[in-house]
Write a protein that holds these residues in place. Structure first.
Motif, PDB file in Angstrom:
ATOM      1  N   ILE A   1       0.836  -1.206   0.000  1.00 50.35           N
ATOM      2  CA  ILE A   1       0.000   0.000   0.000  1.00 50.35           C
ATOM      3  C   ILE A   1       0.870   1.254   0.000  1.00 50.35           C
ATOM      4  CG2 ILE A   1      -1.592   1.371   1.424  1.00 50.35           C
ATOM      5  CD1 ILE A   1      -2.921  -1.285   2.249  1.00 50.35           C
ATOM      6  N   ILE A   2       1.912   1.239   0.808  1.00 54.09           N
ATOM      7  CA  ILE A   2       2.811   2.410   0.885  1.00 54.09           C
ATOM      8  C   ILE A   2       3.530   2.627  -0.446  1.00 54.09           C
ATOM      9  CG2 ILE A   2       4.928   3.292   1.958  1.00 54.09           C
ATOM     10  CD1 ILE A   2       3.954   1.910   4.560  1.00 54.09           C
ATOM     11  N   LEU A   3       4.035   1.565  -1.048  1.00 58.54           N
ATOM     12  CA  LEU A   3       4.708   1.705  -2.335  1.00 58.54           C
ATOM     13  C   LEU A   3       3.740   2.156  -3.422  1.00 58.54           C
ATOM     14  CD1 LEU A   3       6.982  -1.483  -2.333  1.00 58.54           C
ATOM     15  CD2 LEU A   3       7.755   0.897  -2.271  1.00 58.54           C
ATOM     16  N   ALA A   4       2.525   1.622  -3.382  1.00 64.84           N
ATOM     17  CA  ALA A   4       1.534   1.972  -4.400  1.00 64.84           C
ATOM     18  C   ALA A   4       1.070   3.417  -4.266  1.00 64.84           C
ATOM     19  CB  ALA A   4       0.332   1.030  -4.307  1.00 64.84           C
ATOM     20  N   GLY A   5       0.979   3.879  -3.026  1.00 60.16           N
ATOM     21  CA  GLY A   5       0.496   5.239  -2.812  1.00 60.16           C
ATOM     22  C   GLY A   5       1.589   6.281  -2.741  1.00 60.16           C
ATOM     23  N   GLY A   6       2.800   5.867  -2.451  1.00 59.97           N
ATOM     24  CA  GLY A   6       3.923   6.791  -2.412  1.00 59.97           C
ATOM     25  C   GLY A   6       4.152   7.467  -1.076  1.00 59.97           C
ATOM     26  N   GLY A   7       3.553   6.974  -0.003  1.00 61.01           N
ATOM     27  CA  GLY A   7       3.787   7.594   1.297  1.00 61.01           C
ATOM     28  C   GLY A   7       2.727   7.235   2.312  1.00 61.01           C
ATOM     29  N   LEU A   8       2.733   7.954   3.444  1.00 61.98           N
ATOM     30  CA  LEU A   8       1.819   7.662   4.540  1.00 61.98           C
ATOM     31  C   LEU A   8       0.761   8.736   4.762  1.00 61.98           C
ATOM     32  CD1 LEU A   8       4.146   6.084   7.277  1.00 61.98           C
ATOM     33  CD2 LEU A   8       2.250   4.983   6.080  1.00 61.98           C
ATOM     34  N   LYS A   9       0.739   9.754   3.910  1.00 61.79           N
ATOM     35  CA  LYS A   9      -0.323  10.741   4.031  1.00 61.79           C
ATOM     36  C   LYS A   9      -1.657  10.118   3.643  1.00 61.79           C
ATOM     37  CE  LYS A   9       2.636  14.753   3.108  1.00 61.79           C
ATOM     38  NZ  LYS A   9       2.881  15.918   2.217  1.00 61.79           N
ATOM     39  N   LYS A  10      -2.730  10.756   4.080  1.00 60.77           N
ATOM     40  CA  LYS A  10      -4.052  10.189   3.852  1.00 60.77           C
ATOM     41  C   LYS A  10      -4.310   9.923   2.380  1.00 60.77           C
ATOM     42  CE  LYS A  10      -8.990  11.005   4.549  1.00 60.77           C
ATOM     43  NZ  LYS A  10     -10.038  11.940   5.068  1.00 60.77           N
ATOM     44  N   GLU A  11      -3.968  10.901   1.525  1.00 59.68           N
ATOM     45  CA  GLU A  11      -4.224  10.714   0.099  1.00 59.68           C
ATOM     46  C   GLU A  11      -3.339   9.609  -0.488  1.00 59.68           C
ATOM     47  OE1 GLU A  11      -1.589  14.473   0.558  1.00 59.68           O
ATOM     48  OE2 GLU A  11      -3.304  13.499   1.563  1.00 59.68           O
ATOM     49  N   ASN A  12      -2.121   9.456   0.077  1.00 63.25           N
ATOM     50  CA  ASN A  12      -1.248   8.375  -0.373  1.00 63.25           C
ATOM     51  C   ASN A  12      -1.837   7.012  -0.023  1.00 63.25           C
ATOM     52  OD1 ASN A  12       1.351  10.484   0.780  1.00 63.25           O
ATOM     53  ND2 ASN A  12       0.956  10.087  -1.378  1.00 63.25           N
ATOM     54  N   ILE A  13      -2.310   6.904   1.207  1.00 64.42           N
ATOM     55  CA  ILE A  13      -2.873   5.631   1.663  1.00 64.42           C
ATOM     56  C   ILE A  13      -4.121   5.285   0.855  1.00 64.42           C
ATOM     57  CG2 ILE A  13      -3.913   4.408   3.598  1.00 64.42           C
ATOM     58  CD1 ILE A  13      -0.894   4.820   3.804  1.00 64.42           C
ATOM     59  N   GLU A  14      -4.956   6.273   0.576  1.00 63.65           N
ATOM     60  CA  GLU A  14      -6.173   6.016  -0.211  1.00 63.65           C
ATOM     61  C   GLU A  14      -5.821   5.503  -1.600  1.00 63.65           C
ATOM     62  OE1 GLU A  14      -8.266   9.705  -0.099  1.00 63.65           O
ATOM     63  OE2 GLU A  14      -9.155   9.328   1.887  1.00 63.65           O
ATOM     64  N   GLN A  15      -4.822   6.145  -2.218  1.00 67.40           N
ATOM     65  CA  GLN A  15      -4.386   5.697  -3.537  1.00 67.40           C
ATOM     66  C   GLN A  15      -3.764   4.306  -3.466  1.00 67.40           C
ATOM     67  OE1 GLN A  15      -4.937   6.727  -6.435  1.00 67.40           O
ATOM     68  NE2 GLN A  15      -3.388   5.769  -7.740  1.00 67.40           N
TER      69      GLN A  15
END
Length: 381
Positions: free
Chosen positions: A314-328
């Protein structure tokens, strides 16, 4: 045979005298020159390709006429050789063709040896010099590589442990399995190297995934192992590699996943061709294959519950730990999980088992997950 197993030839005076006499006088037995074996002259079907196993499929040396049950060879004698009295019983576990044969086995082996690559020199490790990933991304990548090292270590052990159990008449399958073990060892090597070059070292092992992986080693038959490893587990990993290549934070990582994918596709191909061979030649085994799939699907796909892999993905797919990153990241991970299941059933369709969709609890899970994803606005291909 009892004499052979209990005699110390270094202390046997008659044996030593005969051996020394033969060397000193040149009086040789030469009975082996009269071996009652077939004389052939194999030729390259394609000189550019070289002399292949398929070119040797001639007469008693060929594989076309191997019977379902190999009865005349329990030794280490290669297929087509004369087997004299006195050869030891190698005690092969697998002497039935239905247990391991696959269409195009010899071609998969030839491809394996022609497409070998080197994890030391074929990966541009120097391009990582000066590359510093954000901490969270680096740790997530290292966790993924830690998990993949676990996977490839068991994928090395599992086929390798069957090698001495396979009847030597099936030399093409034995050669392919040996090449696969080498492939998997190279994969474990490259993933370990990448984990350590992230700067964060190896991360955490996964109990859930290791229990699923252990299931592969515990198979009661080669065919059961092949369904679980080649068809289900490696099919899942092939999808994982493709998504991982897409998510890779560097070109070096993309190169790694492109190379391991070509090997994994070959392993899955063998599994599919074995499955097809059994269905076509031994239709009475259809229910046995369904039973193998019931267990393999239940255990292999349970790995999605492992936080060590899912959260890193999930982190790699979203690019980070921010809310929008986690959602992506959750959207892409959901697409990945559903794609794994979709491609699994597509492979079974190609193998000639379309009814699996109606028999499998996993397919019901796939339909429910797909509906939930679409309701959440997650696009699926």
């Amino acid at each position: 045979m009892a004499y052979l197993s209990t005699t110390d030839f270094t202390q046997d005076k008659d044996f030593i005298d005969k051996w020394l006499y033969t060397i000193r006088t040149g009086e040789m037995d030469l009975s082996w020159m009269k071996s009652a074996t077939e004389k052939i002259s194999p030729e390259e079907a394609n000189p550019r390709r070289g002399l292949t196993y398929r070119d040797l499929n001639v007469g008693t040396y060929g594989y076309t006429d191997i019977p379902e049950k190999v009865r005349n060879n329990r030794s280490y004698a290669p297929r087509g050789a004369e087997i004299p009295e006195g050869v030891p019983d190698a005690q092969p576990w697998v002497s039935r063709k239905s247990e391991l044969w696959a269409f195009n086995t010899e071609s998969y082996y030839e491809e394996a040896v022609s497409r070998q690559w080197n994890a030391t020199t074929d990966i541009p490790w120097d391009r990582l010099d000066g590359v510093e990933l954000p901490e969270v991304t680096g740790k997530a990548l290292s966790q993924l590589m830690t998990f993949l090292t676990e996977v490839e270590m068991i994928a090395t052990d599992t086929p390798a442990m069957w090698l001495p159990r396979l009847n030597p008449d099936f030399i093409e399958v034995r050669s392919f399995i040996a090449a696969q073990a080498m492939d998997e060892a190279r994969h474990a090597e490259v993933f370990r190297k990448r984990a350590l070059t992230t700067g964060w070292g190896l991360m955490q092992a996964s109990p859930i995934n290791e229990m699923a992986l252990k299931h592969l080693r515990d198979a009661d038959s080669f065919s059961e192992m092949s369904v679980a490893l080649h068809l289900v587990a490696e099919g899942n990993v092939l999808t994982l590699f493709r998504f991982s290549e897409y998510l890779s934070p560097t070109d070096v990582d993309k190169k790694i996943f492109r190379l391991v994918m070509q090997d994994e596709a070959r392993h899955v191909g063998y599994g599919m061709q074995h499955f097809k061979y059994v269905l076509e030649h031994f239709p009475e085994k259809r229910e046995v294959l369904h039973a193998h799939l019931d267990e393999a699907e239940n255990i292999s796909f349970a790995g999605a519950a492992a936080t060590e892999l899912t959260e890193a993905f999930i982190i790699l797919a979203g690019g980070g730990l921010k809310k929008e990153n986690i959602e992506q990241g959750i959207k892409i991970t959901t697409q990945f999980n559903l794609k794994q299941m979709q491609e699994h059933f597509e492979r079974l369709d190609k193998c000639g088992m379309p009814e699996r969709r109606q028999r499998s609890k996993l397919y019901l899970m796939y339909e429910m997950g797909r509906a939930a994803a679409e309701n959440a606005g997650i696009k699926l291909n």
